[in-house]
Enzyme design. Structure first.
Site, mmCIF file in Angstrom:
data_model
loop_
_atom_site.group_PDB
_atom_site.id
_atom_site.type_symbol
_atom_site.label_atom_id
_atom_site.label_comp_id
_atom_site.label_asym_id
_atom_site.label_seq_id
_atom_site.Cartn_x
_atom_site.Cartn_y
_atom_site.Cartn_z
ATOM 1 N N TRP A 137 -2.608 -3.029 -1.591
ATOM 2 C CA TRP A 137 -1.527 -3.821 -1.741
ATOM 3 C C TRP A 137 -2.668 -4.977 -0.804
ATOM 4 C CZ3 TRP A 137 -0.240 -8.051 1.117
ATOM 5 C CH2 TRP A 137 0.940 -8.926 0.665
ATOM 6 N N ASN A 194 -2.187 1.935 5.750
ATOM 7 C CA ASN A 194 -1.084 0.527 5.313
ATOM 8 C C ASN A 194 -0.738 -0.299 6.237
ATOM 9 O OD1 ASN A 194 0.806 -0.560 4.478
ATOM 10 N ND2 ASN A 194 2.679 1.071 4.043
ATOM 11 N N GLY A 195 -1.056 -0.922 6.216
ATOM 12 C CA GLY A 195 -1.182 -1.832 7.881
ATOM 13 C C GLY A 195 -1.575 -3.417 7.554
ATOM 14 N N LYS A 204 14.227 -14.338 -10.093
ATOM 15 C CA LYS A 204 13.602 -13.193 -10.814
ATOM 16 C C LYS A 204 12.496 -14.229 -12.175
ATOM 17 C CE LYS A 204 14.705 -10.859 -9.128
ATOM 18 N NZ LYS A 204 15.559 -10.711 -7.736
ATOM 19 N N LYS A 238 6.781 -4.163 -3.932
ATOM 20 C CA LYS A 238 7.747 -3.962 -3.120
ATOM 21 C C LYS A 238 8.197 -4.341 -1.530
ATOM 22 C CE LYS A 238 12.244 -2.658 -5.131
ATOM 23 N NZ LYS A 238 12.157 -3.499 -5.207
ATOM 24 N N GLU A 288 18.754 -16.717 -6.709
ATOM 25 C CA GLU A 288 17.991 -15.429 -7.185
ATOM 26 C C GLU A 288 17.210 -15.933 -8.778
ATOM 27 O OE1 GLU A 288 17.079 -13.228 -5.897
ATOM 28 O OE2 GLU A 288 17.275 -11.703 -7.204
ATOM 29 N N CYS A 290 0.874 -1.337 -0.182
ATOM 30 C CA CYS A 290 -0.227 0.246 0.148
ATOM 31 C C CYS A 290 1.128 1.095 -0.117
ATOM 32 C CB CYS A 290 -1.174 -0.092 1.137
ATOM 33 S SG CYS A 290 -1.718 -0.990 1.756
ATOM 34 N N HIS A 327 18.937 -35.831 -5.958
ATOM 35 C CA HIS A 327 17.902 -36.416 -4.453
ATOM 36 C C HIS A 327 16.480 -35.663 -4.277
ATOM 37 C CE1 HIS A 327 21.235 -37.206 -2.644
ATOM 38 N NE2 HIS A 327 22.430 -36.335 -2.571
ATOM 39 N N ARG A 374 4.182 -0.546 -4.242
ATOM 40 C CA ARG A 374 3.647 -0.553 -3.110
ATOM 41 C C ARG A 374 2.619 -1.718 -3.320
ATOM 42 N NH1 ARG A 374 7.032 2.414 0.643
ATOM 43 N NH2 ARG A 374 5.632 1.459 2.164
ATOM 44 N N GLU A 415 9.071 -15.072 -10.668
ATOM 45 C CA GLU A 415 8.060 -13.618 -10.196
ATOM 46 C C GLU A 415 7.890 -12.381 -11.316
ATOM 47 O OE1 GLU A 415 10.289 -10.605 -6.792
ATOM 48 O OE2 GLU A 415 11.595 -11.550 -8.117
HETATM 49 C C1 G6P Z 1 9.318 -8.582 -0.992
HETATM 50 C C2 G6P Z 1 9.717 -7.998 -2.647
HETATM 51 C C3 G6P Z 1 11.171 -8.067 -3.093
HETATM 52 C C4 G6P Z 1 12.120 -8.426 -1.625
HETATM 53 C C5 G6P Z 1 11.471 -8.318 -0.396
HETATM 54 C C6 G6P Z 1 12.664 -8.130 0.701
HETATM 55 O O1 G6P Z 1 9.457 -9.417 -1.628
HETATM 56 O O2 G6P Z 1 8.940 -8.196 -4.160
HETATM 57 O O3 G6P Z 1 11.864 -7.931 -4.128
HETATM 58 O O4 G6P Z 1 13.168 -8.631 -2.131
HETATM 59 O O5 G6P Z 1 9.993 -7.854 -0.310
HETATM 60 O O6 G6P Z 1 12.263 -6.979 0.647
HETATM 61 P P1 G6P Z 1 13.521 -5.957 1.749
HETATM 62 O O7 G6P Z 1 12.616 -4.734 1.350
HETATM 63 O O8 G6P Z 1 13.714 -6.103 2.743
HETATM 64 O O9 G6P Z 1 14.990 -6.234 0.862
#
Ligand code: G6P
Length: 612
Positions: free
Chosen positions: A73, A99-100, A489, A607, A485, A2, A508, A27, A492
């Site tokens: 969100w 937001n929260g 990516k 994010k 990672e 949010c 395994h 956000r 996501e």
């Molecule tokens: C969300 C974002 C990710 C990020 C994660 C941790 O899931 O979409 O891209 O890695 O949060 O966020 P931070 O701001 O703590 O790195």
């Protein structure tokens, strides 16, 4: 999780708020809404993105020099028009954005229903606006006081802003757990979840602390009180980043721009912290805690998502060069596990946003047990940066694409510097090795630049694999986190199922998935367990899997086996993640674009995750 933006001043609020919402859309983008006060207090809100709200508002009265706006969100209540913020109070005199999460909302809601309140949404937020109004009417107190009393009854987290029909010159904001920044302009004031909607108008900001309430006025007055009603002097800070950092700069997506920014963002993260001639690394942020590091029997790294992957690289780095045992924990698991913590433990909390709720809670827990907390954050002044005892910023600049890219490599760069700083103080690294590593680290930005030239080749690979249903990513040692990672990516942003695995662990379980349709990305650079990884590639080939190998320039052994290769520059083993991650970011990006996915705002994600 949010985005909130609010304005009061001499200008029309609508364009400022809409621009702000676009900047905050990373956000959350389930719904959007706006409340404007002219003669009437009008609320416009709808399901969908900020663009949808703009269309919805066309031909409506958007006049007003004071207003609040929100991009959501969804947590409580599905993303629809009714659950969109702002929420009106019963009399429609108040509108509120939040937001929260209000954890005790069900109980409060029932109480309010019993007292005759009607609810129009399924959100936890609507409870708060009714509660504030109810307190105001029953206790005969002003809005600030009723907000203060209401917040003391709430369990959970909040960043809220309230607008009142009865006061066209003031906005009231409050926060606990979710971020809120006040922008101080000349005769105009702003409140937002972060500085991005504000930076265009003023560089003077105040970061609100937890359990603080702010009252901002049209004439530029700013007051802060705590939830206990103690007045605080606002601490005005200067914003360091430029507006251009929030724009795409000619790139089709923020994500691609941010991938291409990595030579600079890595350079900015190491600049001034390396000194080749004097053969030292100096990470100012932890200078007062070097002794603690030297004495520490272990380090625990807490983080979420991509930052957790950077933490895994950190584990290898600290164990390798500083000889300190490291555990890497998902913040969300750590906080609920009653972990055994000692006062000489060092906790490194890694977070791009500096606002991730689980990471913050893990910090609070570790702090309460007396551990030392070191932060690695990207957003200056963020909650995590302030909650830690000390730390170092990654100077990656604002990251807007929801999928993290440049923040990851900046985190790895800072972790490298941190491990080196400790290693040189602790005497676990020889001068010659230190010199070698420093020299190599200095050359990384140029090598990233070279790696980015692979873009066209990777785009061709993306065309070949865009319709795959599954991907496997394999790596060992320093390349294991890279595999994780790379897989993250891809899933996501392209919604293709992908798994990252330690290459040797494949036999395994995941090996059962391999057939002629399974692309397997193997990070097979020429150091560490290179020979072993070649054996793992053989195992995949024997089952007809398709190998896409990330190899070191000039490699022949893997090239002979792989179906496709991506050649990255030669570097030290510990620095491979800084290069090998880049082609995997590009692969995910191009596949997502070819599949017509919304790269910068992938479905269901946000994010900054400020809820548990
Ligand atoms: C969300 C974002 C990710 C990020 C994660 C941790 O899931 O979409 O891209 O890695 O949060 O966020 P931070 O701001 O703590 O790195």
């Amino acid at each position: 999780m949010c985005g909130i933006v609010a304005y009061v001043g001499p200008r029309q609020a609508y364009p400022i708020l809409m621009k702000g919402l676009h900047r905050l859309e990373y956000r959350g983008y389930d719904s959007a809404g706006i409340a404007l006060l002219d003669k009437e207090l009008s609320v416009y809100k709808c399901h969908g993105k900020v663009d949808d709200l703009e269309k919805y508002v066309e031909n409506k009265n958007t006049k007003g020099t004071i207003g609040i706006a929100h991009t959501r969100w969804a947590t409580h209540g599905e993303p629809n028009d009714l659950n969109a913020h702002p929420h009106f109070s019963q009399t429609k005199n108040l509108a509120l954005i939040h937001n929260g999460i209000i954890e005790n909302y069900a109980y409060l809601k029932q109480e309010l229903i019993n007292r005759g309140y009607t609810f129009h949404s399924n959100t936890d937020t609507e409870v708060l606006v009714h509660l504030i109004e109810d307190i105001g009417i029953n206790e005969k107190v002003d809005l600030v006081e009723s907000l203060r009393i209401a917040l003391s009854q709430i369990i959970g987290t909040y960043a809220v802003v309230i607008i009142s029909k009865d006061d066209p010159d003031s906005l009231i904001g409050a926060r606990k757990g979710s971020p809120l920044v006040v922008g101080v302009g000349v005769d105009e004031m702003f409140i937002a979840s972060d500085a991005s909607p504000i930076v265009e108008y003023t560089k003077k900001v105040v970061y609100l602390g937890d359990e603080e309430i702010t009252i901002i006025k049209r004439n530029g007055d700013l007051k802060i009180i705590t939830i206990e009603n103690v007045e605080k002097t606002p601490y005005i800070q200067k914003l360091e980043f430029q507006l251009s950092a929030l724009e795409k700069g000619g790139f089709p997506h923020f994500m691609l721009k941010e991938i291409y920014e990595q030579p600079r963002s890595i350079m900015d993260s190491i600049r001034g912290r390396l000194n080749i001639s004097k053969e030292i690394v100096a990470l100012g942020g932890i200078i007062d805690y070097e002794e603690k590091f030297i004495k520490a029997k272990r380090i625990i790294i807490v983080a979420c998502g991509t930052s957790w992957h950077a933490g895994l690289v950190g584990e290898y780095l600290f164990e390798d060069i500083a000889r300190i045992p490291v555990e890497v924990e998902y913040a969300s698991e750590f906080r609920y596990r009653n972990p055994v913590l000692y006062e000489d433990d060092i906790i490194i909390a890694i977070s791009q946003s500096g606002e991730t709720a689980d990471t913050l809670a893990a910090i609070d827990l570790a702090k309460s047990k007396g551990a030392t907390i070191i932060g690695i954050c990207n957003v200056v002044g963020s909650s995590i940066a302030r909650a830690t005892h000390a730390g170092s910023y990654t100077h990656a600049g604002p990251e807007i694409g929801v999928a993290s890219t440049k923040a990851f490599t900046a985190q790895v760069a800072v972790l490298t510097l941190m491990a080196l700083t400790v290693a040189q103080k602790k005497g676990t690294i020889s001068r010659s090795r230190l010199q070698e590593i420093i020299t190599e680290l200095e050359s990384i930005p140029a090598k990233v630049e070279t790696t980015l030239k692979l873009n066209d080749h990777i785009k061709e690979l993306a065309i070949k694999f865009k319709d795959a249903h599954n991907f496997l990513y394999l790596g060992r040692g320093y390349n294991f986190p890279v595999a994780l990672e790379g897989a993250l990516k891809l899933k996501e942003i392209s919604y293709i199922h992908a798994e990252g695995y330690p290459a040797a662990e494949m036999k395994h379980g995941p090996i059962a998935l391999i057939d002629a349709n399974m692309p397997v990305v193997v990070i097979a650079t020429n150091k560490g367990t290179y020979e072993k990884v070649i054996s793992n590639i053989q195992e995949v080939k024997a089952r007809k899997g398709i190998i896409i190998a990330v190899v070191t320039e000039g490699d022949t052994a893997v090239k002979d086996l792989a179906d496709y290769t991506i050649e990255i520059p030669e570097t030290a083993e510990m620095m491979v993640p800084l290069l090998a991650t880049i082609p995997l970011q590009l692969l995910a990006y191009h596949i997502a674009v070819l599949r017509n996915c919304n790269v910068d705002q992938p479905r269901n994600l946000a994010k900054s995750v400020t809820v548990e």
